[in-house]
Write a protein that holds these residues in place. Sequence first.
Motif, PDB file in Angstrom:
ATOM      1  N   SER A  87       0.839  -1.194   0.000  1.00 34.67           N
ATOM      2  CA  SER A  87       0.000   0.000   0.000  1.00 34.67           C
ATOM      3  C   SER A  87       0.875   1.244   0.000  1.00 34.67           C
ATOM      4  N   GLU A  89       0.279   3.679   1.727  1.00 37.64           N
ATOM      5  CA  GLU A  89       0.176   4.222   3.080  1.00 37.64           C
ATOM      6  C   GLU A  89       1.282   3.710   4.002  1.00 37.64           C
ATOM      7  N   ILE A  90       2.027   2.720   3.552  1.00 38.61           N
ATOM      8  CA  ILE A  90       3.097   2.161   4.380  1.00 38.61           C
ATOM      9  C   ILE A  90       4.399   2.159   3.582  1.00 38.61           C
ATOM     10  N   ARG A  96      11.874   0.845   5.612  1.00 36.03           N
ATOM     11  CA  ARG A  96      11.649   0.667   7.044  1.00 36.03           C
ATOM     12  C   ARG A  96      12.875   0.040   7.711  1.00 36.03           C
ATOM     13  N   ASP A 193       5.799  -7.108   5.339  1.00 40.49           N
ATOM     14  CA  ASP A 193       4.645  -6.309   4.948  1.00 40.49           C
ATOM     15  C   ASP A 193       3.385  -6.998   5.481  1.00 40.49           C
ATOM     16  N   PRO A 194       2.393  -6.227   5.937  1.00 41.26           N
ATOM     17  CA  PRO A 194       1.194  -6.865   6.496  1.00 41.26           C
ATOM     18  C   PRO A 194       0.492  -7.827   5.545  1.00 41.26           C
ATOM     19  N   ARG A 254       6.335  -5.566  11.567  1.00 46.77           N
ATOM     20  CA  ARG A 254       5.451  -5.300  10.434  1.00 46.77           C
ATOM     21  C   ARG A 254       5.523  -3.822  10.079  1.00 46.77           C
ATOM     22  N   THR A 255       5.539  -3.528   8.782  1.00 45.07           N
ATOM     23  CA  THR A 255       5.708  -2.146   8.342  1.00 45.07           C
ATOM     24  C   THR A 255       4.493  -1.269   8.590  1.00 45.07           C
ATOM     25  N   ASP A 256       3.372  -1.862   9.015  1.00 45.89           N
ATOM     26  CA  ASP A 256       2.201  -1.043   9.341  1.00 45.89           C
ATOM     27  C   ASP A 256       2.165  -0.686  10.822  1.00 45.89           C
ATOM     28  N   ARG A 257       3.229  -0.996  11.545  1.00 45.37           N
ATOM     29  CA  ARG A 257       3.320  -0.683  12.962  1.00 45.37           C
ATOM     30  C   ARG A 257       4.454   0.318  13.201  1.00 45.37           C
TER      31      ARG A 257
END
Length: 274
Positions: A87, A89-90, A96, A193-194, A254-257
């Motif tokens: 995404s 968004e991440i 990261r 990645d999530p 995780r890259t969404d955290r």
Amino acid sequence: MPFPALVAEAERIAATVAQGVHGRRQRGTGETFWEYRHHRAEDGAAAVDWRMSARSQNLFVRENEWEAANTVWMWRDGSASMDWASSREIPTKRDRAAVCLIALAALLTRGGERVAVLGESAAPRSGELGMERVSARLATGPGGMDSVESPRMAKHGQAVLASDFLDPFETWRARLARFSAMQAGGVLLRVIDPSEEDFPYKGRTRFEAPAGGETLLFGRAEEAGSAYRQRWASHGDAIADLARRTGWTLVTHRTDRPATQAVLALHRALSRDV
């Protein structure tokens, strides 16, 4: 993400994490002076610092800082699989990983420790110069596999390896065996990645390898979800078991955290290892 933005984010994260951590320096067998202490019978006469002792009626021993705890070698995987995000968004896994390692380097150099990038740094350095050079290499360097397949670092050293660890288990077992042969260890930062873990795909979906090559087309992707998640979990368990058996600490992120969680975990893991 551009290099200046990566460094700025890393500095912000380091400043946040720094509020809750302490340095890793400790006494040992290095070359940097730590402190004087009173002489003990088991130290023997050779350990006496006669210059300091001459100023007092007591005998003193000069203790130095532990050299191994003063150098950390870092590596950020430059594989094509790391240049991916599910995404906008991440961040990509590569960005990261770079941010986490640059933030960790900032924490370490502020504490007077030396840092270097495996396969890309001539020698470990501390201070602003060390931070500047390591940041550039972590953000823009190739992150070649030769750096972990033929590691060039001090014996008994510490390393932080950041990757998605998607290469086969046997490949990583062989790589870590080379570190073990040097009596070196440290921390594995597994960046995922999530979508790799959750597999949220449904309906007609085309999957392409990041570096090109094989392409898979599913009419109903959700039907492959169960088998995929099982294989994903199995691979993760194998990497975790490998880390335990070889004396490494595994940190999964995780890259969404928030990246602060990973950086704090990395710093704590290094502190436990000394």
